[in-house]
Scaffold this motif. Structure first.
Motif, PDB file in Angstrom:
ATOM      1  N   ILE A 142      62.680  33.209  33.547  1.00 50.40           N
ATOM      2  CA  ILE A 142      63.079  31.584  33.269  1.00 50.40           C
ATOM      3  C   ILE A 142      64.415  31.722  34.699  1.00 50.40           C
ATOM      4  CG2 ILE A 142      64.197  29.923  31.803  1.00 50.40           C
ATOM      5  CD1 ILE A 142      61.605  30.899  30.721  1.00 50.40           C
ATOM      6  N   VAL A 143      64.052  30.416  35.069  1.00 45.62           N
ATOM      7  CA  VAL A 143      65.024  29.976  36.372  1.00 45.62           C
ATOM      8  C   VAL A 143      65.597  28.768  35.590  1.00 45.62           C
ATOM      9  CG1 VAL A 143      65.438  28.994  38.640  1.00 45.62           C
ATOM     10  CG2 VAL A 143      63.287  31.021  38.085  1.00 45.62           C
ATOM     11  N   GLN A 144      67.242  29.556  35.669  1.00 43.55           N
ATOM     12  CA  GLN A 144      67.911  28.013  34.941  1.00 43.55           C
ATOM     13  C   GLN A 144      68.442  27.452  36.330  1.00 43.55           C
ATOM     14  OE1 GLN A 144      70.262  31.076  33.424  1.00 43.55           O
ATOM     15  NE2 GLN A 144      70.283  30.164  31.161  1.00 43.55           N
ATOM     16  N   GLN A 145      69.411  26.798  36.418  1.00 42.76           N
ATOM     17  CA  GLN A 145      69.982  25.188  36.879  1.00 42.76           C
ATOM     18  C   GLN A 145      68.976  24.468  37.799  1.00 42.76           C
ATOM     19  OE1 GLN A 145      72.423  28.919  36.691  1.00 42.76           O
ATOM     20  NE2 GLN A 145      72.323  27.295  34.668  1.00 42.76           N
ATOM     21  N   ALA A 146      68.222  24.369  37.464  1.00 45.37           N
ATOM     22  CA  ALA A 146      66.495  24.377  38.251  1.00 45.37           C
ATOM     23  C   ALA A 146      66.701  23.253  38.895  1.00 45.37           C
ATOM     24  CB  ALA A 146      64.838  24.240  37.496  1.00 45.37           C
ATOM     25  N   SER A 147      67.022  22.162  39.045  1.00 48.60           N
ATOM     26  CA  SER A 147      67.170  21.104  39.496  1.00 48.60           C
ATOM     27  C   SER A 147      68.624  21.603  40.446  1.00 48.60           C
ATOM     28  CB  SER A 147      67.598  19.645  38.624  1.00 48.60           C
ATOM     29  OG  SER A 147      69.002  19.907  38.245  1.00 48.60           O
ATOM     30  N   GLU A 148      69.061  22.333  40.662  1.00 48.90           N
ATOM     31  CA  GLU A 148      70.217  22.504  41.280  1.00 48.90           C
ATOM     32  C   GLU A 148      69.904  23.158  42.005  1.00 48.90           C
ATOM     33  OE1 GLU A 148      73.753  24.107  39.716  1.00 48.90           O
ATOM     34  OE2 GLU A 148      73.959  22.591  38.369  1.00 48.90           O
ATOM     35  N   ARG A 149      68.759  24.103  42.002  1.00 43.68           N
ATOM     36  CA  ARG A 149      68.092  24.381  43.219  1.00 43.68           C
ATOM     37  C   ARG A 149      66.744  24.368  43.853  1.00 43.68           C
ATOM     38  NH1 ARG A 149      69.299  30.114  39.660  1.00 43.68           N
ATOM     39  NH2 ARG A 149      70.631  31.202  40.479  1.00 43.68           N
ATOM     40  N   PHE A 176      64.860  36.654  33.118  1.00 42.75           N
ATOM     41  CA  PHE A 176      65.560  35.562  34.495  1.00 42.75           C
ATOM     42  C   PHE A 176      65.812  35.854  35.389  1.00 42.75           C
ATOM     43  CE2 PHE A 176      67.833  35.119  29.850  1.00 42.75           C
ATOM     44  CZ  PHE A 176      67.728  34.147  29.429  1.00 42.75           C
ATOM     45  N   GLY A 177      65.792  34.695  36.145  1.00 44.88           N
ATOM     46  CA  GLY A 177      65.235  35.339  37.692  1.00 44.88           C
ATOM     47  C   GLY A 177      66.140  34.145  38.548  1.00 44.88           C
TER      48      GLY A 177
END
Length: 416
Positions: A384-391, A412-413
Protein backbone atom coordinates in the motif's frame (compact mmCIF):
# COMPACT_ATOMS: atom_id res chain seq x y z
CA UNK A 1 -22.19 -20.36 -9.59
CA UNK A 2 -23.66 -18.35 -6.72
CA UNK A 3 -25.43 -15.02 -7.04
CA UNK A 4 -24.86 -12.51 -4.29
CA UNK A 5 -26.35 -9.34 -2.82
CA UNK A 6 -24.14 -7.07 -0.72
CA UNK A 7 -25.19 -4.13 1.46
CA UNK A 8 -22.68 -1.79 3.07
CA UNK A 9 -23.17 0.61 5.96
CA UNK A 10 -20.76 3.01 7.63
CA UNK A 11 -17.46 4.52 6.60
CA UNK A 12 -15.26 4.61 3.53
CA UNK A 13 -13.21 1.73 4.92
CA UNK A 14 -16.29 -0.49 4.97
CA UNK A 15 -17.06 0.47 1.39
CA UNK A 16 -13.51 -0.41 0.38
CA UNK A 17 -13.80 -3.80 2.07
CA UNK A 18 -17.09 -4.49 0.31
CA UNK A 19 -15.51 -3.59 -3.01
CA UNK A 20 -12.72 -6.10 -2.36
CA UNK A 21 -15.24 -8.79 -1.37
CA UNK A 22 -17.15 -8.14 -4.58
CA UNK A 23 -14.02 -8.22 -6.71
CA UNK A 24 -12.96 -11.58 -5.30
CA UNK A 25 -16.46 -12.97 -5.84
CA UNK A 26 -16.42 -11.79 -9.45
CA UNK A 27 -12.98 -13.35 -9.92
CA UNK A 28 -14.58 -16.59 -8.74
CA UNK A 29 -17.32 -16.37 -11.33
CA UNK A 30 -20.11 -15.22 -8.99
CA UNK A 31 -22.47 -12.50 -10.15
CA UNK A 32 -24.68 -9.91 -8.42
CA UNK A 33 -28.39 -10.64 -8.09
CA UNK A 34 -31.14 -8.13 -8.77
CA UNK A 35 -31.93 -8.00 -5.06
CA UNK A 36 -31.64 -9.94 -1.80
CA UNK A 37 -34.60 -12.22 -2.46
CA UNK A 38 -33.07 -13.34 -5.79
CA UNK A 39 -29.61 -13.99 -4.28
CA UNK A 40 -28.10 -17.28 -3.17
CA UNK A 41 -26.21 -15.39 -0.49
CA UNK A 42 -26.69 -11.96 1.10
CA UNK A 43 -23.73 -10.14 2.66
CA UNK A 44 -24.36 -7.45 5.26
CA UNK A 45 -21.33 -5.24 5.97
CA UNK A 46 -22.22 -3.59 9.26
CA UNK A 47 -21.47 -0.43 11.20
CA UNK A 48 -21.60 -0.02 14.97
CA UNK A 49 -20.90 3.67 15.52
CA UNK A 50 -23.92 4.33 17.79
CA UNK A 51 -26.62 2.31 19.56
CA UNK A 52 -29.28 3.31 17.04
CA UNK A 53 -27.08 2.02 14.22
CA UNK A 54 -26.69 -1.30 16.05
CA UNK A 55 -30.48 -1.67 16.28
CA UNK A 56 -30.79 -0.88 12.58
CA UNK A 57 -28.14 -3.49 11.74
CA UNK A 58 -29.94 -6.19 13.73
CA UNK A 59 -33.26 -5.30 12.12
CA UNK A 60 -31.77 -5.37 8.64
CA UNK A 61 -30.06 -8.70 9.34
CA UNK A 62 -33.38 -10.17 10.41
CA UNK A 63 -35.03 -8.93 7.22
CA UNK A 64 -32.30 -10.40 5.04
CA UNK A 65 -32.33 -13.72 6.92
CA UNK A 66 -36.05 -14.06 6.27
CA UNK A 67 -35.74 -13.56 2.53
CA UNK A 68 -32.38 -15.08 1.55
CA UNK A 69 -31.09 -18.62 1.24
CA UNK A 70 -27.85 -17.76 3.10
CA UNK A 71 -26.79 -14.72 5.13
CA UNK A 72 -23.27 -13.60 6.02
CA UNK A 73 -22.73 -10.72 8.45
CA UNK A 74 -19.40 -8.90 8.48
CA UNK A 75 -18.01 -5.45 9.26
CA UNK A 76 -17.50 -3.57 12.53
CA UNK A 77 -20.53 -4.77 14.47
CA UNK A 78 -19.92 -8.35 13.40
CA UNK A 79 -16.36 -8.18 14.77
CA UNK A 80 -17.07 -6.18 17.93
CA UNK A 81 -20.51 -7.52 18.87
CA UNK A 82 -21.03 -10.67 16.87
CA UNK A 83 -22.74 -12.31 19.82
CA UNK A 84 -25.73 -9.97 19.36
CA UNK A 85 -26.56 -11.62 16.02
CA UNK A 86 -26.29 -15.07 17.58
CA UNK A 87 -28.36 -14.06 20.63
CA UNK A 88 -31.05 -12.76 18.27
CA UNK A 89 -31.39 -16.28 16.91
CA UNK A 90 -30.37 -15.29 13.39
CA UNK A 91 -29.47 -18.03 10.94
CA UNK A 92 -26.34 -16.23 9.78
CA UNK A 93 -22.59 -16.67 9.61
CA UNK A 94 -20.62 -13.91 11.35
CA UNK A 95 -17.24 -13.49 9.63
CA UNK A 96 -14.28 -11.15 9.23
CA UNK A 97 -14.58 -9.45 5.85
CA UNK A 98 -11.42 -11.17 4.53
CA UNK A 99 -13.07 -14.57 5.11
CA UNK A 100 -16.30 -13.74 3.28
CA UNK A 101 -15.24 -14.56 -0.31
CA UNK A 102 -13.74 -17.88 0.80
CA UNK A 103 -16.92 -18.75 2.70
CA UNK A 104 -19.07 -18.06 -0.37
CA UNK A 105 -16.73 -20.05 -2.61
CA UNK A 106 -16.93 -22.91 -0.05
CA UNK A 107 -13.72 -24.50 -1.26
CA UNK A 108 -15.18 -24.97 -4.71
CA UNK A 109 -13.83 -24.05 -8.10
CA UNK A 110 -14.63 -20.58 -9.48
CA UNK A 111 -17.48 -20.63 -11.98
CA UNK A 112 -17.40 -18.21 -14.91
CA UNK A 113 -20.68 -18.23 -16.79
CA UNK A 114 -20.88 -20.03 -20.13
CA UNK A 115 -21.04 -16.76 -22.06
CA UNK A 116 -18.42 -14.94 -19.97
CA UNK A 117 -16.36 -12.49 -22.01
CA UNK A 118 -13.17 -10.76 -20.91
CA UNK A 119 -13.89 -7.96 -18.45
CA UNK A 120 -11.90 -4.76 -17.99
CA UNK A 121 -12.27 -3.45 -14.44
CA UNK A 122 -10.12 -0.36 -14.18
CA UNK A 123 -6.53 -1.52 -14.72
CA UNK A 124 -7.49 -5.19 -14.35
CA UNK A 125 -8.48 -7.36 -17.29
CA UNK A 126 -10.24 -10.59 -16.28
CA UNK A 127 -9.72 -13.40 -18.79
CA UNK A 128 -11.62 -16.69 -18.27
CA UNK A 129 -9.64 -19.21 -20.35
CA UNK A 130 -11.97 -22.23 -20.05
CA UNK A 131 -15.09 -23.54 -18.38
CA UNK A 132 -15.41 -26.69 -16.30
CA UNK A 133 -12.86 -28.94 -14.64
CA UNK A 134 -11.63 -32.52 -14.56
CA UNK A 135 -12.42 -33.08 -10.89
CA UNK A 136 -15.29 -34.74 -9.06
CA UNK A 137 -14.83 -33.45 -5.51
CA UNK A 138 -17.37 -34.89 -3.09
CA UNK A 139 -18.17 -31.51 -1.50
CA UNK A 140 -18.43 -29.35 -4.63
CA UNK A 141 -21.72 -28.25 -6.19
CA UNK A 142 -20.01 -26.25 -8.95
CA UNK A 143 -19.52 -29.31 -11.16
CA UNK A 144 -23.29 -29.57 -11.62
CA UNK A 145 -23.27 -26.13 -13.25
CA UNK A 146 -20.10 -26.38 -15.31
CA UNK A 147 -19.43 -29.98 -16.27
CA UNK A 148 -16.12 -31.15 -17.72
CA UNK A 149 -13.41 -28.88 -19.03
CA UNK A 150 -14.16 -27.07 -22.30
CA UNK A 151 -11.06 -25.26 -23.56
CA UNK A 152 -11.16 -22.69 -26.36
CA UNK A 153 -8.06 -22.68 -28.61
CA UNK A 154 -4.92 -20.96 -27.38
CA UNK A 155 -5.08 -18.45 -30.24
CA UNK A 156 -8.59 -17.39 -29.25
CA UNK A 157 -7.57 -16.70 -25.64
CA UNK A 158 -4.44 -14.84 -26.79
CA UNK A 159 -6.57 -12.52 -28.93
CA UNK A 160 -8.84 -11.84 -25.97
CA UNK A 161 -5.81 -11.03 -23.85
CA UNK A 162 -4.45 -8.73 -26.57
CA UNK A 163 -7.79 -6.90 -26.67
CA UNK A 164 -7.60 -6.33 -22.91
CA UNK A 165 -4.07 -4.92 -23.15
CA UNK A 166 -5.09 -2.63 -26.02
CA UNK A 167 -8.08 -1.50 -23.94
CA UNK A 168 -5.71 -0.37 -21.20
CA UNK A 169 -5.31 -3.34 -18.87
CA UNK A 170 -2.10 -3.25 -16.84
CA UNK A 171 -2.88 -6.55 -15.13
CA UNK A 172 -4.47 -9.61 -16.74
CA UNK A 173 -6.04 -12.13 -14.39
CA UNK A 174 -6.31 -15.54 -16.01
CA UNK A 175 -9.22 -17.39 -14.45
CA UNK A 176 -11.11 -20.65 -14.73
CA UNK A 177 -12.45 -23.49 -12.60
CA UNK A 178 -9.00 -25.09 -12.83
CA UNK A 179 -6.45 -23.33 -15.01
CA UNK A 180 -4.00 -26.20 -14.64
CA UNK A 181 -6.10 -28.56 -16.78
CA UNK A 182 -6.57 -26.08 -19.63
CA UNK A 183 -6.41 -28.06 -22.87
CA UNK A 184 -6.91 -31.53 -21.36
CA UNK A 185 -10.15 -31.98 -23.30
CA UNK A 186 -8.19 -31.62 -26.55
CA UNK A 187 -5.52 -34.09 -25.46
CA UNK A 188 -2.82 -31.57 -24.61
CA UNK A 189 -1.73 -29.60 -21.55
CA UNK A 190 -1.67 -26.08 -22.94
CA UNK A 191 -1.30 -23.71 -19.98
CA UNK A 192 2.46 -23.12 -20.42
CA UNK A 193 1.99 -22.41 -24.15
CA UNK A 194 -0.87 -20.00 -23.45
CA UNK A 195 1.16 -18.11 -20.84
CA UNK A 196 4.17 -17.79 -23.14
CA UNK A 197 2.05 -16.38 -25.93
CA UNK A 198 0.14 -13.96 -23.68
CA UNK A 199 3.44 -12.66 -22.32
CA UNK A 200 4.64 -12.05 -25.90
CA UNK A 201 1.88 -9.47 -26.47
CA UNK A 202 3.28 -5.97 -27.00
CA UNK A 203 2.74 -3.69 -24.03
CA UNK A 204 3.70 -3.21 -20.39
CA UNK A 205 1.52 -5.37 -18.18
CA UNK A 206 1.56 -8.19 -15.64
CA UNK A 207 -0.25 -11.55 -15.66
CA UNK A 208 -1.67 -13.40 -12.66
CA UNK A 209 -2.58 -17.07 -13.04
CA UNK A 210 -5.75 -18.07 -11.20
CA UNK A 211 -6.58 -21.22 -9.29
CA UNK A 212 -4.91 -24.43 -10.49
CA UNK A 213 -5.58 -27.66 -8.63
CA UNK A 214 -2.44 -29.63 -7.65
CA UNK A 215 -3.71 -32.69 -9.51
CA UNK A 216 -3.53 -30.83 -12.82
CA UNK A 217 -0.30 -28.96 -12.14
CA UNK A 218 1.76 -31.92 -10.90
CA UNK A 219 2.32 -33.40 -14.37
CA UNK A 220 3.43 -30.05 -15.86
CA UNK A 221 5.15 -28.62 -12.80
CA UNK A 222 8.65 -28.41 -14.31
CA UNK A 223 7.50 -26.91 -17.61
CA UNK A 224 5.19 -24.49 -15.80
CA UNK A 225 7.88 -23.36 -13.35
CA UNK A 226 10.25 -22.73 -16.28
CA UNK A 227 7.51 -20.67 -17.95
CA UNK A 228 7.28 -18.47 -14.87
CA UNK A 229 11.07 -18.16 -14.68
CA UNK A 230 11.52 -16.89 -18.26
CA UNK A 231 8.57 -14.46 -18.39
CA UNK A 232 8.94 -11.34 -16.26
CA UNK A 233 5.36 -10.41 -17.16
CA UNK A 234 4.12 -13.30 -15.00
CA UNK A 235 3.69 -12.65 -11.33
CA UNK A 236 5.64 -15.34 -9.45
CA UNK A 237 2.41 -16.45 -7.82
CA UNK A 238 0.39 -19.64 -8.01
CA UNK A 239 -2.82 -20.64 -6.24
CA UNK A 240 -2.71 -24.36 -5.42
CA UNK A 241 -5.62 -25.35 -3.12
CA UNK A 242 -4.39 -28.37 -1.14
CA UNK A 243 -7.54 -28.45 1.09
CA UNK A 244 -6.09 -30.91 3.63
CA UNK A 245 -2.76 -32.22 4.90
CA UNK A 246 -4.22 -35.71 5.31
CA UNK A 247 -4.24 -38.19 2.42
CA UNK A 248 -7.21 -39.95 4.05
CA UNK A 249 -9.29 -36.77 3.99
CA UNK A 250 -8.14 -35.94 0.45
CA UNK A 251 -9.36 -39.39 -0.61
CA UNK A 252 -12.74 -38.80 1.03
CA UNK A 253 -12.92 -35.40 -0.66
CA UNK A 254 -12.09 -37.16 -3.95
CA UNK A 255 -9.31 -34.71 -4.62
CA UNK A 256 -7.03 -35.76 -7.48
CA UNK A 257 -3.77 -35.26 -5.63
CA UNK A 258 -1.96 -36.42 -2.54
CA UNK A 259 0.09 -34.40 -0.10
CA UNK A 260 3.43 -35.55 -1.52
CA UNK A 261 2.39 -34.37 -5.01
CA UNK A 262 1.51 -30.95 -3.63
CA UNK A 263 4.93 -30.83 -1.98
CA UNK A 264 6.56 -31.88 -5.29
CA UNK A 265 5.09 -28.77 -6.94
CA UNK A 266 6.24 -26.50 -4.11
CA UNK A 267 9.76 -27.93 -4.29
CA UNK A 268 9.90 -27.48 -8.08
CA UNK A 269 8.90 -23.81 -7.86
CA UNK A 270 11.37 -23.29 -5.00
CA UNK A 271 14.14 -24.59 -7.24
CA UNK A 272 13.23 -22.48 -10.30
CA UNK A 273 12.20 -19.13 -8.81
CA UNK A 274 14.16 -16.79 -6.57
CA UNK A 275 11.08 -15.66 -4.73
CA UNK A 276 7.48 -16.61 -5.33
CA UNK A 277 4.17 -16.57 -3.51
CA UNK A 278 2.30 -19.77 -2.75
CA UNK A 279 -1.42 -19.35 -2.19
CA UNK A 280 -3.39 -22.31 -0.91
CA UNK A 281 -6.72 -23.26 0.64
CA UNK A 282 -7.68 -25.52 3.54
CA UNK A 283 -11.14 -26.87 4.35
CA UNK A 284 -11.37 -27.56 8.09
CA UNK A 285 -14.01 -29.76 9.65
CA UNK A 286 -14.68 -32.08 6.71
CA UNK A 287 -17.03 -34.81 8.03
CA UNK A 288 -14.32 -37.51 8.16
CA UNK A 289 -11.56 -35.24 9.50
CA UNK A 290 -10.14 -36.57 12.79
CA UNK A 291 -7.98 -34.72 15.31
CA UNK A 292 -4.96 -36.43 13.72
CA UNK A 293 -6.03 -35.33 10.23
CA UNK A 294 -6.35 -31.74 11.42
CA UNK A 295 -2.91 -31.96 13.05
CA UNK A 296 -1.50 -33.08 9.69
CA UNK A 297 -3.05 -30.03 8.02
CA UNK A 298 -1.54 -27.77 10.65
CA UNK A 299 1.86 -29.42 10.16
CA UNK A 300 1.66 -28.96 6.38
CA UNK A 301 0.72 -25.29 6.78
CA UNK A 302 3.73 -24.70 9.00
CA UNK A 303 6.04 -26.68 6.70
CA UNK A 304 5.29 -24.87 3.42
CA UNK A 305 4.44 -21.48 5.02
CA UNK A 306 2.28 -20.12 2.17
CA UNK A 307 2.09 -16.33 2.02
CA UNK A 308 -1.62 -16.41 1.19
CA UNK A 309 -4.00 -18.85 2.89
CA UNK A 310 -7.77 -19.26 2.64
CA UNK A 311 -9.32 -21.16 5.56
CA UNK A 312 -12.89 -22.43 5.07
CA UNK A 313 -15.10 -24.28 7.53
CA UNK A 314 -16.80 -27.15 5.77
CA UNK A 315 -20.49 -26.59 5.03
CA UNK A 316 -22.82 -28.99 3.27
CA UNK A 317 -23.98 -28.17 -0.24
CA UNK A 318 -27.23 -29.77 -1.42
CA UNK A 319 -26.91 -32.66 -3.84
CA UNK A 320 -23.25 -33.37 -3.10
CA UNK A 321 -22.06 -36.69 -1.69
CA UNK A 322 -20.45 -34.99 1.30
CA UNK A 323 -23.83 -33.55 2.26
CA UNK A 324 -24.97 -37.08 3.15
CA UNK A 325 -22.06 -37.64 5.53
CA UNK A 326 -22.52 -37.24 9.27
CA UNK A 327 -20.98 -33.88 10.01
CA UNK A 328 -18.77 -32.67 12.81
CA UNK A 329 -20.15 -30.33 15.43
CA UNK A 330 -20.01 -26.60 14.91
CA UNK A 331 -17.77 -26.16 17.95
CA UNK A 332 -15.16 -28.56 16.54
CA UNK A 333 -15.11 -26.75 13.21
CA UNK A 334 -14.93 -23.38 14.89
CA UNK A 335 -11.98 -24.36 17.08
CA UNK A 336 -10.04 -25.93 14.22
CA UNK A 337 -10.70 -22.90 12.06
CA UNK A 338 -9.60 -20.59 14.85
CA UNK A 339 -6.34 -22.50 15.32
CA UNK A 340 -5.51 -22.56 11.63
CA UNK A 341 -6.45 -18.91 11.12
CA UNK A 342 -4.14 -17.89 13.97
CA UNK A 343 -1.26 -19.83 12.39
CA UNK A 344 -2.08 -18.25 9.03
CA UNK A 345 -1.85 -14.74 10.47
CA UNK A 346 1.49 -15.52 12.09
CA UNK A 347 2.95 -16.95 8.86
CA UNK A 348 1.64 -14.22 6.57
CA UNK A 349 2.57 -11.47 9.01
CA UNK A 350 6.12 -12.79 9.27
CA UNK A 351 6.43 -12.85 5.48
CA UNK A 352 5.40 -9.20 5.19
CA UNK A 353 7.55 -8.19 8.15
CA UNK A 354 10.59 -9.70 6.40
CA UNK A 355 10.04 -7.28 3.51
CA UNK A 356 10.53 -4.13 5.61
CA UNK A 357 13.55 -2.20 4.36
CA UNK A 358 13.58 -3.93 0.96
CA UNK A 359 13.00 -2.23 -2.38
CA UNK A 360 10.56 -3.68 -4.89
CA UNK A 361 9.29 -2.76 -8.32
CA UNK A 362 5.50 -2.68 -8.17
CA UNK A 363 2.50 -2.15 -10.41
CA UNK A 364 -0.18 0.16 -9.05
CA UNK A 365 -3.34 -1.88 -9.61
CA UNK A 366 -6.18 0.08 -8.03
CA UNK A 367 -7.19 2.81 -5.64
CA UNK A 368 -7.34 1.92 -1.96
CA UNK A 369 -9.17 3.50 0.94
CA UNK A 370 -8.67 7.21 1.49
CA UNK A 371 -5.78 8.66 -0.48
CA UNK A 372 -3.97 5.36 -1.02
CA UNK A 373 -3.33 2.89 -3.82
CA UNK A 374 -2.87 -0.88 -3.87
CA UNK A 375 0.25 -2.18 -5.59
CA UNK A 376 1.60 -5.64 -6.38
CA UNK A 377 5.25 -6.62 -6.46
CA UNK A 378 6.69 -9.32 -8.72
CA UNK A 379 5.45 -12.08 -6.41
CA UNK A 380 1.95 -10.54 -6.19
CA UNK A 381 2.42 -9.38 -2.61
CA UNK A 382 0.26 -6.38 -1.75
CA UNK A 383 2.01 -3.10 -0.93
CA UNK A 384 0.00 0.00 0.00
CA UNK A 385 1.26 3.47 -0.94
CA UNK A 386 -0.37 6.23 1.12
CA UNK A 387 -0.78 9.92 0.23
CA UNK A 388 -0.88 8.72 -3.38
CA UNK A 389 -2.21 11.92 -4.93
CA UNK A 390 0.46 14.02 -3.18
CA UNK A 391 3.10 11.70 -4.57
CA UNK A 392 1.62 11.65 -8.07
CA UNK A 393 0.98 7.90 -7.95
CA UNK A 394 -2.05 6.41 -9.68
CA UNK A 395 -3.32 3.05 -11.02
CA UNK A 396 -1.36 1.80 -14.02
CA UNK A 397 1.98 3.19 -12.84
CA UNK A 398 5.09 1.05 -12.49
CA UNK A 399 7.41 2.33 -9.77
CA UNK A 400 10.01 1.33 -7.21
CA UNK A 401 9.07 1.46 -3.54
CA UNK A 402 10.87 0.89 -0.28
CA UNK A 403 8.85 -1.15 2.19
CA UNK A 404 8.42 0.89 5.36
CA UNK A 405 6.01 -1.21 7.42
CA UNK A 406 3.43 -3.98 7.41
CA UNK A 407 0.00 -4.81 8.77
CA UNK A 408 -0.14 -8.65 8.77
CA UNK A 409 -1.89 -9.04 5.40
CA UNK A 410 -0.04 -6.36 3.43
CA UNK A 411 2.95 -4.02 3.50
CA UNK A 412 3.34 -0.24 3.26
CA UNK A 413 5.76 1.28 0.78
CA UNK A 414 7.23 4.68 -0.04
CA UNK A 415 8.10 5.59 -3.66
CA UNK A 416 11.85 5.79 -4.20
Amino acid sequence: MATYHIETYGCTSNRGESREIERRLRDGGHRPADGPTEADVAILNTCTVVEKTERNMLRRAEELADGTADLIVTGCMALAQGEQFREAGLDARVLHWEDVPTAVLNGECPTPAADTEPILDGEVGILPIARGCMSNCSYCITKFATGRIDSPPVAENVEKARALVHAGASEIRITGQDTGVYGWDTGDRKLPELLDRVCDIDGEFRVRVGMANPGGVHGIREELAETFARNEELYNFIHLPVQSGSDDVLSDMRRQHRVDEFLDIVETFDERLGHWTLSTDFIVGFPTETDHDHAQSMALLREVRPEKVNVTRFSKRPGTDAADMKGLGGTVKKERSKEMSAAKREIVGAAYESMVGERHEVLVVEEGTGDSVKCRDGAYRQIIVQQASERGVEPGDFLEVEVSGQNTMYAFGDPV
